[in-house]
Scaffold this active site. Structure first.
Site, PDB file in Angstrom:
ATOM      1  CE  LYS A 171      -3.738  -2.591   2.052  1.00 15.97           C
ATOM      2  NZ  LYS A 171      -4.434  -3.073   3.246  1.00 15.97           N
ATOM      3  CG  ASP A 217      -9.859  -0.658   4.684  1.00 10.48           C
ATOM      4  OD1 ASP A 217      -9.746  -0.977   3.490  1.00 10.48           O
ATOM      5  OD2 ASP A 217      -9.194  -1.173   5.598  1.00 10.48           O
ATOM      6  CD  GLN A 239      -3.305  -4.662   6.330  1.00  9.78           C
ATOM      7  OE1 GLN A 239      -3.175  -3.698   5.584  1.00  9.78           O
ATOM      8  NE2 GLN A 239      -4.007  -5.722   5.980  1.00  9.78           N
TER       9      GLN A 239
END
Ligand code: NDP
Length: 291
Positions: A49, A116, A93
């Protein structure tokens, strides 16, 4: 049969974002990437990422709290990123180390920075078709794969295998939306679905997201089906250096001769998830700094 090339489509999206970001005046978009502990898969996901963000011109701010971090400390970190006006997107994460409440952390992320798309407000906005929300990256990537491969879902029967909040449910909501490219008739299947093959055989488009290696066999699909295989499963393979190979939820060799289009694993949905995270970050930047 046509292979849907997720690597190529993700590269196109990344190039488009790079061109868009180059046109922004002032500071660059910024994504905060929070990784708690040293889980090897998480290390590699966050690295990917960070690398993709840099390629586009998005600032990646990396935060690496130790595995011993408490829930309160992690939430305080999220609060500080929420309050930081230079941060547009926040990604924590998953999975978090045992003992930490992941859902509570996701809820803590400010909805306008929730790139997200896991915050309940953004899931609600998805259901309401409110374009100011952020949809989860993997389902959004599925829609891009379909539209950029010339698949218009309007009037089609989309069968989604799996009802998770990060893939199955949002994928179904996106396919159902009342807008160009969507407008599908949607069936969602799960572990309690009776006669699953009877359902999957009706699919014009089959989205498989169950986490069961090569579960969907040739006798479960009809000829001409479009297959999106979300699954990422490791199966033992002594011929590989790693000792395993990656397979999807679909038996590729059996199903692909029947499919009109199909995604491979790897190289299908996987690369799209990171590309869509970056797309959401640029969108967060634009929404927070209207032109
Ligand atoms: P979850 O485990 O959260 O959900 C799996 C879903 O599949 C559940 O709804 C479950 O039903 C259903 N299911 C499980 N077994 C069966 C079965 N035998 N028949 C019918 N339905 C079944 O998984 P995720 O949604 O998080 O992930 C699914 C797959 O996608 C995994 O392989 C994962 O690795 C992959 N993935 C890939 C991503 C990418 O970037 N390509 C991103 C995210 C996930 P029930 O609800 O009844 O338990």
């Amino acid at each position: 049969m046509e292979l849907i090339d997720g690597n190529r489509i993700a590269a196109d999206i990344i190039a488009e974002l790079k061109a868009e970001v180059a046109g922004f005046a002032g500071r660059s978009p910024c994504i905060a990437l929070v990784r708690v502990g040293e889980d090897p898969a998480s290390v590699s996901y966050v690295r990917k990422k960070e690398k993709t963000a840099a390629e586009i011109g998005i600032e990646g701010r990396i935060l690496l709290p130790p595995v011993t971090t408490s829930q309160a400390e992690l939430e305080a970190l999220v609060d500080s990123l929420n309050a930081d006006s230079a941060v547009d997107g926040i990604l924590v994460q998953s999975p978090l180390p045992k003992g930490l409440d992941e859902a509570a952390v996701f809820r803590r992320i400010a909805p306008e920075k929730d790139v997200d798309g896991f915050n309940p407000l953004n899931l609600g906005k998805l259901a309401q078709e409110d374009e100011t929300g952020f949809s989860a990256c993997t389902p959004a990537g599925i829609m891009e794969l379909l539209s950029r491969s010339g698949v218009d879902l309007s009037g089609k029967h989309v069968v989604v295998l799996g009802r998770s909040l990060i893939v199955g449910k949002p994928a179904a909501l996106l396919a159902l939306q009342k807008k160009a490219g969507a407008n599908a008739t949607v069936t969602i299947c799960h572990s309690r679905t009776a006669d699953l093959p009877a359902m999957t055989r009706q699919a014009d488009v089959l989205i498989a997201a169950i986490g069961r290696p090569e579960f969907v066999k040739a006798d479960m699909v009809k000829k001409g089906v479009v297959v999106i295989d979300v699954g990422i499963n490791r199966v033992a393979d002594a011929t590989k250096k790693t000792g395993y190979r990656l397979v999807g939820d679909v038996d590729f060799s059996g199903v692909s001769p029947l499919a009109s289009k199909i995604t491979p694993v790897p190289g299908g949905v996987g690369p799209m998830t990171v590309a869509m995270l970056m797309k959401n970050t640029v969108k967060a930047y634009r929404l927070r700094r209207p032109a």
